[in-house]
Design a protein around this motif. Structure first.
Motif, short mmCIF file in Angstrom:
data_model
loop_
_atom_site.label_atom_id
_atom_site.label_comp_id
_atom_site.label_asym_id
_atom_site.label_seq_id
_atom_site.Cartn_x
_atom_site.Cartn_y
_atom_site.Cartn_z
N ARG A 141 0.85 -1.18 0.00
CA ARG A 141 0.00 0.00 0.00
C ARG A 141 0.89 1.24 0.00
O ARG A 141 2.08 1.16 0.28
N PHE A 142 0.29 2.36 -0.34
CA PHE A 142 1.04 3.61 -0.46
C PHE A 142 1.83 3.91 0.81
O PHE A 142 3.03 4.19 0.76
N ASN A 143 1.17 3.86 1.96
CA ASN A 143 1.85 4.20 3.22
C ASN A 143 2.92 3.18 3.59
O ASN A 143 3.89 3.53 4.27
N GLU A 144 2.76 1.93 3.16
CA GLU A 144 3.81 0.94 3.40
C GLU A 144 5.06 1.32 2.60
O GLU A 144 6.18 1.23 3.11
N GLY A 181 3.28 0.81 -17.55
CA GLY A 181 2.81 -0.57 -17.52
C GLY A 181 3.63 -1.49 -16.64
O GLY A 181 3.48 -2.71 -16.71
N LEU A 182 4.50 -0.94 -15.78
CA LEU A 182 5.35 -1.77 -14.94
C LEU A 182 4.68 -2.15 -13.62
O LEU A 182 5.01 -3.19 -13.05
N ILE A 183 3.79 -1.30 -13.13
CA ILE A 183 3.06 -1.63 -11.90
C ILE A 183 1.57 -1.45 -12.14
O ILE A 183 1.15 -0.73 -13.04
N ALA A 184 0.80 -2.13 -11.31
CA ALA A 184 -0.65 -2.01 -11.36
C ALA A 184 -1.13 -1.43 -10.05
O ALA A 184 -0.59 -1.72 -8.98
N ARG A 185 -2.14 -0.60 -10.14
CA ARG A 185 -2.72 0.07 -8.97
C ARG A 185 -4.14 -0.44 -8.82
O ARG A 185 -4.92 -0.40 -9.77
N LYS A 186 -4.47 -0.94 -7.64
CA LYS A 186 -5.83 -1.43 -7.39
C LYS A 186 -6.44 -0.60 -6.25
O LYS A 186 -5.87 -0.53 -5.16
N VAL A 187 -7.57 0.01 -6.55
CA VAL A 187 -8.27 0.83 -5.58
C VAL A 187 -9.47 0.05 -5.07
O VAL A 187 -10.28 -0.44 -5.85
N TYR A 188 -9.58 -0.06 -3.75
CA TYR A 188 -10.72 -0.74 -3.14
C TYR A 188 -11.75 0.32 -2.75
O TYR A 188 -11.40 1.34 -2.15
N PRO A 189 -13.02 0.08 -3.07
CA PRO A 189 -14.07 1.07 -2.78
C PRO A 189 -14.48 1.04 -1.31
O PRO A 189 -15.50 0.47 -0.94
N GLU A 190 -13.66 1.63 -0.48
CA GLU A 190 -13.98 1.71 0.95
C GLU A 190 -13.54 3.07 1.47
O GLU A 190 -12.83 3.80 0.80
N PRO A 224 -10.07 5.26 1.45
CA PRO A 224 -9.70 4.46 0.29
C PRO A 224 -8.47 3.59 0.56
O PRO A 224 -7.54 4.02 1.24
N LYS A 225 -8.50 2.40 0.06
CA LYS A 225 -7.36 1.47 0.17
C LYS A 225 -6.82 1.29 -1.24
O LYS A 225 -7.56 0.93 -2.15
N VAL A 226 -5.53 1.54 -1.42
CA VAL A 226 -4.89 1.42 -2.72
C VAL A 226 -3.68 0.50 -2.56
O VAL A 226 -2.87 0.68 -1.66
N GLU A 227 -3.59 -0.49 -3.43
CA GLU A 227 -2.47 -1.42 -3.43
C GLU A 227 -1.72 -1.33 -4.75
O GLU A 227 -2.32 -1.10 -5.80
N TYR A 228 -0.41 -1.55 -4.68
CA TYR A 228 0.44 -1.55 -5.86
C TYR A 228 1.14 -2.90 -5.95
O TYR A 228 1.53 -3.48 -4.95
N ARG A 229 1.28 -3.37 -7.18
CA ARG A 229 2.00 -4.61 -7.44
C ARG A 229 2.63 -4.52 -8.81
O ARG A 229 2.21 -3.72 -9.64
N LEU A 230 3.64 -5.37 -9.05
CA LEU A 230 4.24 -5.42 -10.37
C LEU A 230 3.28 -6.11 -11.34
O LEU A 230 2.62 -7.07 -10.97
#
Length: 122
Positions: free
Chosen positions: A43-46, A70-79, A82-88
């Motif tokens: 996550r962003f704060n991590e 296109g190197l990382i993907a961002r996933k936003v959770y509708p809560e 907001p919770k946003v996660e990043y992954r390769l």
């Protein structure tokens, strides 16, 4: 005067290196990619905690550029909040050998530098 990077890479030998460095170059992109390679999802704060010297604005900009390339993907959770996660992405995973090679070289460089400083002190 700033050097203008190539827009296409159909030039002399070495342009492919320039193309790669355009994607992963800079002070923070390599470190972000390494952290996502080793941690897989952050996550962003991590990321902020793992990179204490980066500003929030710089981290946001670097993540946007990596996502745009296109190197990382961002996933936003509708809560809320907001919770946003990043992954390769799969494409980003193809950089694993490059990132591991950079780390190995850096480890050897730091170790070699420590030995050279120790030898100079003696």
């Amino acid at each position: 005067m700033a050097r203008i990077p190539h827009q296409t890479f159909t030039c002399a030998t070495g342009c492919t290196v320039e193309a790669t460095l355009n994607l992963i170059g800079g002070k923070w992109k390599g470190v972000i990619l390494y952290r996502l390679l080793t941690e897989q999802v952050l996550r962003f704060n991590e990321l902020r905690r793992l990179l204490p010297n980066i500003t929030q604005r710089m981290l946001t900009n670097q993540l946007r550029e990596l996502e745009g390339d296109g190197l990382i993907a961002r996933k936003v959770y509708p809560e809320v909040p907001p919770k946003v996660e990043y992954r390769l992405t799969d494409y980003g995973q193809t950089l694993a050998p490059v990132i591991h090679a950079l780390k190995a070289w850096g480890d050897a460089h730091i170790e070699g530098g420590a030995r050279a400083a120790e030898a100079a002190a003696n």
